[in-house]
Design a protein around this motif. Structure first.
Motif, PDB file in Angstrom:
ATOM      1  N   MET A  78      37.321 -71.364  82.540  1.00 40.59           N
ATOM      2  CA  MET A  78      38.555 -70.587  82.538  1.00 40.59           C
ATOM      3  C   MET A  78      38.465 -69.408  81.581  1.00 40.59           C
ATOM      4  SD  MET A  78      41.466 -69.982  83.759  1.00 40.59           S
ATOM      5  CE  MET A  78      41.597 -71.459  84.807  1.00 40.59           C
ATOM      6  N   ILE A  79      37.851 -69.629  80.423  1.00 37.94           N
ATOM      7  CA  ILE A  79      37.671 -68.537  79.465  1.00 37.94           C
ATOM      8  C   ILE A  79      36.807 -67.434  80.073  1.00 37.94           C
ATOM      9  CG2 ILE A  79      36.697 -67.903  77.216  1.00 37.94           C
ATOM     10  CD1 ILE A  79      37.328 -70.757  76.283  1.00 37.94           C
ATOM     11  N   GLY A  80      35.703 -67.840  80.711  1.00 41.04           N
ATOM     12  CA  GLY A  80      34.818 -66.861  81.343  1.00 41.04           C
ATOM     13  C   GLY A  80      35.501 -66.105  82.463  1.00 41.04           C
ATOM     14  N   LEU A  81      36.307 -66.808  83.256  1.00 38.67           N
ATOM     15  CA  LEU A  81      37.026 -66.160  84.352  1.00 38.67           C
ATOM     16  C   LEU A  81      38.019 -65.135  83.824  1.00 38.67           C
ATOM     17  CD1 LEU A  81      37.612 -66.014  87.392  1.00 38.67           C
ATOM     18  CD2 LEU A  81      39.294 -67.849  87.090  1.00 38.67           C
ATOM     19  N   TRP A  82      38.700 -65.479  82.756  1.00 34.87           N
ATOM     20  CA  TRP A  82      39.678 -64.557  82.182  1.00 34.87           C
ATOM     21  C   TRP A  82      38.980 -63.326  81.593  1.00 34.87           C
ATOM     22  CZ3 TRP A  82      44.600 -63.913  82.863  1.00 34.87           C
ATOM     23  CH2 TRP A  82      45.319 -63.094  81.996  1.00 34.87           C
ATOM     24  N   MET A  83      37.855 -63.545  80.927  1.00 38.42           N
ATOM     25  CA  MET A  83      37.093 -62.428  80.382  1.00 38.42           C
ATOM     26  C   MET A  83      36.573 -61.522  81.494  1.00 38.42           C
ATOM     27  SD  MET A  83      34.959 -64.472  77.418  1.00 38.42           S
ATOM     28  CE  MET A  83      33.936 -63.059  77.024  1.00 38.42           C
TER      29      MET A  83
END
Length: 281
Positions: A78-83
């Protein structure tokens, strides 16, 4: 050395004052005053001010809720997707601000933004800030740090691309004359490239020249308001300013050089017809 990179601990018992809806409404009145000024001077900016104010409220409240959820979740996908989403939006925004377009400009912006911002962020969180200091709360480091770098990098890329196309359009006769006389595409476009990169880097250089004297950056101000030591806050702000400057320079250079490659072919011909102005055929 590790203590330098730890999040500054509050020196006061009290935390930041919790703002109420009334406090926010009082601040909004200042924007209302701007609207009155616009009406009085017939600037026709009142609708834009209203829209900007509403978008500010909605967007920041929404991002606050999303980030609070992501911070609590601390799930890497989720962090990677948001970034990724942040970076893609920044890439699109950089092109949308440009008055002139050419084939490949969107890809140029995407590559420049991704490479510069992710490379600098990765360097910061491996070489400057030890991974063990943020591995337990990755989102609280990755997302804000990337966001600060992206915000400045997209400005540099936007200014660089816009200045590059403007320079090549206004210097069309000069560029083509140099090519006719036997100059290479590098020689013919050198001044345009230099001016474009210079234009993209100027805002961050100006900010660095007066930081602390004229303006107190957001990160430093936020930490001080939260009760952190001013010295510890300054240390972080110094690192952030250098990261932003590096990301802006790298992104601007990449986008300008890629744009140059799109507008000159291997036969050293200037493809002027590829440059189009927004809103015109």
């Amino acid at each position: 050395m590790n203590s330098f990179f730890q999040i500054p601990k509050p020196t006061q018992v009290t935390l930041m004052y919790d703002l109420t809806p009334l406090n926010i409404a009082l601040a909004a009145m200042l924007v209302f005053i701007n609207g009155i000024i616009s009406v009085s001077l017939k600037l026709n900016l009142e609708k834009q001010l209203l829209l900007a104010a509403l978008r500010t409220i909605v967007q920041l409240l929404l991002i606050g809720l999303i980030l609070e959820w992501i911070f609590e979740l601390s799930w890497w996908p989720m962090i990677g997707l948001w970034m990724f989403a942040m970076t893609l939006i920044a890439s699109m925004t950089a092109v949308q601000r440009s008055q002139r377009r050419f084939p490949g400009i969107w890809l140029n912006s995407i590559v420049a933004v991704f490479v510069s911002s992710w490379l600098v962020t990765g360097f910061a969180l491996t070489m400057i800030i030890p991974p063990q200091s943020w591995s337990d709360t990755p989102a609280q480091y990755l997302i804000p740090l990337l966001g600060m770098i992206l915000g400045n990098t997209l400005n540099g890329i936007s200014l660089g691309l816009d200045r590059l196309s403007e320079q090549l359009v206004t210097r069309k006769a000069e560029v083509e004359l140099k090519l006719t006389l036997g100059a290479t595409r590098n020689e013919a476009a050198r001044e345009a490239l230099q001016n474009a990169v210079r234009s993209g880097m100027t805002p961050i250089i100006n900010s660095m020249m007066v930081v602390g004297l004229v303006s107190l950056p957001g990160l430093m101000t936020g930490q001080i308001l939260a009760g952190a030591s001013p010295i510890e806050s300054v240390k972080y702000q110094i690192v952030i300013m250098f990261l932003i400057a590096s990301g802006t320079a790298l992104g601007t250079v990449i986008s300008v050089l890629m744009g140059y490659r799109c507008l000159f072919n291997s036969k050293h011909q200037f493809l002027f017809e590829k440059i189009t102005r927004i809103g015109k055929q």
